[in-house]
Design an enzyme around this catalytic site. Sequence first.
Site, PDB file in Angstrom:
ATOM      1  N   LYS A  13       6.466  35.198   2.550  1.00 14.22           N
ATOM      2  CA  LYS A  13       5.800  35.200   1.236  1.00 14.22           C
ATOM      3  C   LYS A  13       4.287  35.370   1.338  1.00 14.22           C
ATOM      4  CE  LYS A  13       7.162  31.050  -0.021  1.00 14.22           C
ATOM      5  NZ  LYS A  13       8.071  30.541   1.017  1.00 14.22           N
ATOM      6  N   ARG A  89       8.319  25.388  -7.024  1.00 11.97           N
ATOM      7  CA  ARG A  89       9.320  24.989  -6.036  1.00 11.97           C
ATOM      8  C   ARG A  89      10.342  24.031  -6.618  1.00 11.97           C
ATOM      9  NH1 ARG A  89       5.821  26.052  -1.211  1.00 11.97           N
ATOM     10  NH2 ARG A  89       7.099  25.652   0.597  1.00 11.97           N
ATOM     11  N   ARG A 123       5.200  30.840  14.724  1.00 16.76           N
ATOM     12  CA  ARG A 123       4.066  31.166  13.847  1.00 16.76           C
ATOM     13  C   ARG A 123       2.782  30.465  14.301  1.00 16.76           C
ATOM     14  NH1 ARG A 123       4.566  30.618   7.409  1.00 16.76           N
ATOM     15  NH2 ARG A 123       4.563  28.375   7.667  1.00 16.76           N
ATOM     16  N   ARG A 156       0.866  24.890  12.745  1.00 22.48           N
ATOM     17  CA  ARG A 156       0.870  23.906  11.665  1.00 22.48           C
ATOM     18  C   ARG A 156       1.785  22.742  12.017  1.00 22.48           C
ATOM     19  NH1 ARG A 156       2.114  27.373   6.329  1.00 22.48           N
ATOM     20  NH2 ARG A 156       3.456  25.566   6.025  1.00 22.48           N
ATOM     21  N   ARG A 167      12.392  21.323   5.907  1.00 20.25           N
ATOM     22  CA  ARG A 167      11.866  22.233   4.879  1.00 20.25           C
ATOM     23  C   ARG A 167      12.957  23.166   4.368  1.00 20.25           C
ATOM     24  NH1 ARG A 167       7.300  24.684   8.171  1.00 20.25           N
ATOM     25  NH2 ARG A 167       6.977  26.106   6.445  1.00 20.25           N
TER      26      ARG A 167
HETATM   27  P1  ADP Z   1       6.265  27.471   3.538  1.00 20.25           P
HETATM   28  O1  ADP Z   1       6.512  28.291   2.304  1.00 20.25           O
HETATM   29  O2  ADP Z   1       6.296  28.288   4.780  1.00 20.25           O
HETATM   30  O3  ADP Z   1       7.092  26.215   3.594  1.00 20.25           O
HETATM   31  P2  ADP Z   1       3.789  26.459   2.398  1.00 20.25           P
HETATM   32  O4  ADP Z   1       2.465  26.585   3.008  1.00 20.25           O
HETATM   33  O5  ADP Z   1       4.069  27.207   1.131  1.00 20.25           O
HETATM   34  O6  ADP Z   1       4.800  26.917   3.541  1.00 20.25           O
HETATM   35  O7  ADP Z   1       4.148  24.924   2.133  1.00 20.25           O
HETATM   36  C1  ADP Z   1       3.956  23.917   3.087  1.00 20.25           C
HETATM   37  C2  ADP Z   1       4.150  22.527   2.490  1.00 20.25           C
HETATM   38  O8  ADP Z   1       3.201  22.310   1.414  1.00 20.25           O
HETATM   39  C3  ADP Z   1       5.503  22.236   1.850  1.00 20.25           C
HETATM   40  O9  ADP Z   1       6.463  21.828   2.799  1.00 20.25           O
HETATM   41  C4  ADP Z   1       5.130  21.120   0.848  1.00 20.25           C
HETATM   42  O10 ADP Z   1       4.968  19.887   1.480  1.00 20.25           O
HETATM   43  C5  ADP Z   1       3.772  21.559   0.351  1.00 20.25           C
HETATM   44  N1  ADP Z   1       3.857  22.406  -0.866  1.00 20.25           N
HETATM   45  C6  ADP Z   1       3.452  23.705  -0.991  1.00 20.25           C
HETATM   46  N2  ADP Z   1       3.660  24.171  -2.226  1.00 20.25           N
HETATM   47  C7  ADP Z   1       4.207  23.150  -2.939  1.00 20.25           C
HETATM   48  C8  ADP Z   1       4.666  22.995  -4.277  1.00 20.25           C
HETATM   49  N3  ADP Z   1       4.624  24.007  -5.152  1.00 20.25           N
HETATM   50  N4  ADP Z   1       5.165  21.789  -4.637  1.00 20.25           N
HETATM   51  C9  ADP Z   1       5.229  20.767  -3.780  1.00 20.25           C
HETATM   52  N5  ADP Z   1       4.847  20.845  -2.497  1.00 20.25           N
HETATM   53  C10 ADP Z   1       4.325  22.007  -2.068  1.00 20.25           C
END
Ligand code: ADP
Length: 218
Positions: A13, A89, A123, A156, A167
């Site tokens: 994404k 999400r 990654r 990360r 996740r």
């Molecule tokens: P990925 O899509 O690869 O899991 P992100 O950087 O989008 O990585 O998200 C990493 C973490 O950040 C998630 O596991 C969550 O803890 C938090 N996070 C990101 N976006 C949201 C959201 N919209 N609502 C709640 N938590 C979020």
Amino acid sequence: MNAIIFGPPGSGKGTYASILEKKLGPVKISTGDIIREEIEKNTELGKKFKDYYDRGELVPDEMVIEALKKRISESDCVEKGFILDGYPRTIPQAEALSKITTIHVIINLNVPDWIIIERLSSRRTCKKCGTNFNIKYLKPKIEGICDKCDGELYQRDDDKPEVIKERIRVYQKQTRPVLEYYKGKMQFVEFECSDPGIPPEENVEKILVELKKLGFYK
Ligand code: ADP
């Protein structure tokens, strides 16, 4: 164009959204980046985010919704539109979004689990600008250094194997239902990716063809 790029963690994404931003103009907004920035700066909000983040859980809806509202009301997003990466999400997040803006299209990335695990565990992310690389598929020119800003690359905390599993579980349970919520409400671009060796630029070209067919650009 206001778009959502949707897909499991590690589906690409963020990478695709960055390329689309460059090619089409809408601003990429990553809630993951917003959250990491708060954690990095050790702000009050960041301290609250950290435990959830480190466990691979979602941070509570109301906190993300607030952060997002602020970001999409800024002038660049109002002028150029935006691509949401990592939001919504949960269904409550989708409902909150519908009250503050209009989304025109969802780009849905379909990627098998084995690719996700393979991608996330190899990654590496830039500490400074957040760009993702991959030590197997998308190597930086110089090992450990970001091609774009010379920042340091790191793994990360949530890209460690135990957290990756959590996740994916959270995605299946809380995030997938968001797709059902949107079905029939707006246009969809469905994109299948079953070969992790294809460069992201090539995949984005295919997404662009579909966006063009739907009239989102000329
Ligand atoms: P990925 O899509 O690869 O899991 P992100 O950087 O989008 O990585 O998200 C990493 C973490 O950040 C998630 O596991 C969550 O803890 C938090 N996070 C990101 N976006 C949201 C959201 N919209 N609502 C709640 N938590 C979020």
